[in-house]
Design an enzyme around this catalytic site. Structure first.
Site, short mmCIF file in Angstrom:
data_model
loop_
_atom_site.label_atom_id
_atom_site.label_comp_id
_atom_site.label_asym_id
_atom_site.label_seq_id
_atom_site.Cartn_x
_atom_site.Cartn_y
_atom_site.Cartn_z
N ASP A 1 -8.92 7.36 2.20
CA ASP A 1 -10.37 7.45 2.32
C ASP A 1 -10.79 8.77 2.97
O ASP A 1 -11.83 9.34 2.62
CB ASP A 1 -10.90 6.28 3.15
CG ASP A 1 -10.69 4.95 2.46
OD1 ASP A 1 -10.67 4.93 1.21
OD2 ASP A 1 -10.53 3.93 3.16
N ASN B 1 -4.39 7.09 -7.33
CA ASN B 1 -3.03 7.50 -7.02
C ASN B 1 -2.19 7.48 -8.29
O ASN B 1 -2.68 7.10 -9.36
CB ASN B 1 -2.43 6.64 -5.89
CG ASN B 1 -2.21 5.19 -6.28
OD1 ASN B 1 -1.92 4.86 -7.44
ND2 ASN B 1 -2.35 4.30 -5.31
N LEU C 1 -0.40 11.66 -4.63
CA LEU C 1 1.02 11.33 -4.75
C LEU C 1 1.61 10.91 -3.41
O LEU C 1 2.80 11.12 -3.15
CB LEU C 1 1.79 12.54 -5.30
CG LEU C 1 1.33 13.08 -6.65
CD1 LEU C 1 2.08 14.36 -6.98
CD2 LEU C 1 1.54 12.05 -7.74
N GLY D 1 -2.96 9.41 13.76
CA GLY D 1 -3.64 8.52 14.69
C GLY D 1 -3.69 7.11 14.14
O GLY D 1 -3.34 6.86 12.99
#
Length: 338
Positions: free
Chosen positions: A283, A198, A240, A316
Site C-alpha cells: 500500500d 503483483n 515482485l 517498522g
C-alpha cells in the site's frame, strides 16, 4: 549524483491532488515466532491495534510524502471510527468527505512472524456501505484530483462507478487489483488507466504461466505487455516482492529503458533492507505511485521512488504506523547526498 540521490530527489517535487476511494480498517496485530498451521495454536505478542485498510494506507502514504490527499469512504459508529480518522488526519489526509454509518468500522486480524511475513483476515464492516450513491454524491470533490486511487476492498460496483466518474473528468485512474479479483468488469477495465498487481496476480489475470523455477529474471515481459494490452491496459506496474518491480508501458516506445531490447519494459531494482514487518508495504508502494502521478512523474519514476518508500515501511511495525515522511525516507537512504 548517485541513483539513490537522483530518485529520492523526486521527493522535493511531490505536489498535486490525490483522491482515494475505499477502505479504512483497524488492524488487530499480533507477532509470533512463526505463523500457525491449520488447527495449531502458537504464542503471540501483546495485541496491538493499528490504523490500516488498503485505501486508508495508500492515502496516508501519499499524504506523508507531500501530496494533497482526500479520502472517500465510510467508518462506523464504534471507537475505531475516531481512531482511524484521527490517524489519517495526523498523516495529512483530508477526511471531510468520509461517511459515518451505524455499526462496526472495518477491521483486519493480522499475524506477523519473525521474518516479517504475515497472514491477514479482513472484515469489511462499514466499508461495505461505500456504495454507488455515495460516490455519485461526492463527484465534485472526487473529480477535483489529478489522480484517483482504487483497490477492491470496496464493492466492485462502487469501484467501477468511481473510476468511470473520474475518467470522464480527465482524472488519471490507478487500479490496484487487491484483494485479488480474477475477473474484472469490462467497464472498470475501460475506465482505469493503470493497473497495479503483483506477479502472481498478473499471471492469473492474464492467463500466463509463471516461471517453473520461480525466477522472473528470464521472463518474457514483452509478451506479458502484449497480453496486458489485449486485456485492456496500456500501462501497469507488476511488483515482485523482494525482487523489485517491472513497469509495463506501451506508450513509452521512444524512451530509454533499464531493460535492453524493449523500451516499453523497465525493470526496477529492489531496495534491500532488513524487514521487520511487510504489512502495508504494498500500500505504501501504491500511495507513492499515486503521489508521483499527481506530481507529473513518469510511471517508471514513480515506481523507482516507491521502491524506497515501501522498503522504509518494511523496517517498522504495522501499516500506516511504519510509513515515513519525505524527510525521514531521504535521511534513511542518504538522499540528501546531492
Amino acid at each position: 549524483m548517485s541513483d539513490a540521490s537522483e530518485t529520492l530527489g523526486l521527493l522535493d517535487r511531490i505536489h498535486g491532488t490525490v483522491s482515494v476511494v475505499g477502505s479504512m480498517n483497524a488492524d488487530y496485530t499480533v507477532t509470533t515466532e512463526r505463523l500457525p498451521g491449520p488447527g495449531e495454536t502458537v504464542n503471540g505478542s501483546p495485541l496491538r491495534i493499528l490504523p490500516g485498510g488498503k485505501s486508508g494506507n495508500q492515502a496516508a502514504a501519499a499524504a506523508l510524502l507531500g501530496a494533497d490527499v482526500r479520502m472517500f469512504g465510510a467508518v462506523g459508529s464504534d471507537a475505531n471510527a475516531d481512531f482511524l480518522l484521527g490517524k489519517l488526519t495526523d498523516a495529512g489526509v483530508d477526511v471531510s468527505g468520509v461517511r459515518h454509518v451505524t455499526g462496526a468500522s472495518g477491521t483486519t486480524v493480522i499475524t506477523v512472524d519473525a521474518n516479517g511475513e504475515n497472514t491477514i483476515v479482513y472484515s469489511p464492516g462499514s466499508n461495505a456501505s461505500v456504495d454507488v450513491e455515495y460516490v455519485t454524491s461526492a463527484r465534485d470533490a472526487l473529480t477535483e484530483a489529478d489522480v484517483l486511487g482504487l483497490c477492491l476492498e470496496s464493492p466492485i460496483d462502487t469501484v467501477t462507478a468511481a473510476a468511470r466518474l473520474c475518467r470522464e473528468s480527465g482524472v488519471t485512474v490507478l487500479l490496484n487489483d487487491s484483494p485479488f479479483t480474477p475477473v474484472l468488469p469490462p467497464e472498470l477495465i475501460a475506465a482505469a488507466d493503470i493497473l497495479l498487481v503483483n506477479e502472481h496476480e498478473m499471471a492469473q489475470l492474464l492467463g500466463i504461466d509463471e516461471p517453473a523455477d520461480g525466477d522472473w529474471n528470464g521472463f518474457d515481459w514483452t509478451a506479458a505487455l502484449e497480453r496486458l494490452r489485449a486485456f485492456g491496459f496500456e500501462k501497469a506496474i507488476v511488483t515482485l516482492g523482494g525482487d523489485g518491480s517491472v513497469v509495463l508501458d506501451a506508450t513509452a516506445a521512444g524512451r530509454s529503458s533499464a531493460t535492453a531490447g524493449d523500451p516499453r519494459v523497465t525493470r526496477i531494482a529492489p531496495v534491500r533492507v532488513d524487514a521487520v514487518d511487510t504489512t502495508g508495504c504494498g500500500d505504501s508502494f501504491m500511495g507513492t505511485v499515486l503521489a508521483g502521478l499527481a506530481s507529473g512523474f513518469e510511471l517508471h519514476e514513480a515506481a523507482r521512488l516507491a521502491s524506497y518508500v515501501s522498503a522504509y515501511a518494511a523496517t517498522g511495525h504495522g501499516a500506516q504506523a511504519s510509513y515515513g515522511t519525505a524527510a525521514r525516507i531521504r535521511e534513511r537512504f542518504g538522499g540528501d547526498e546531492r
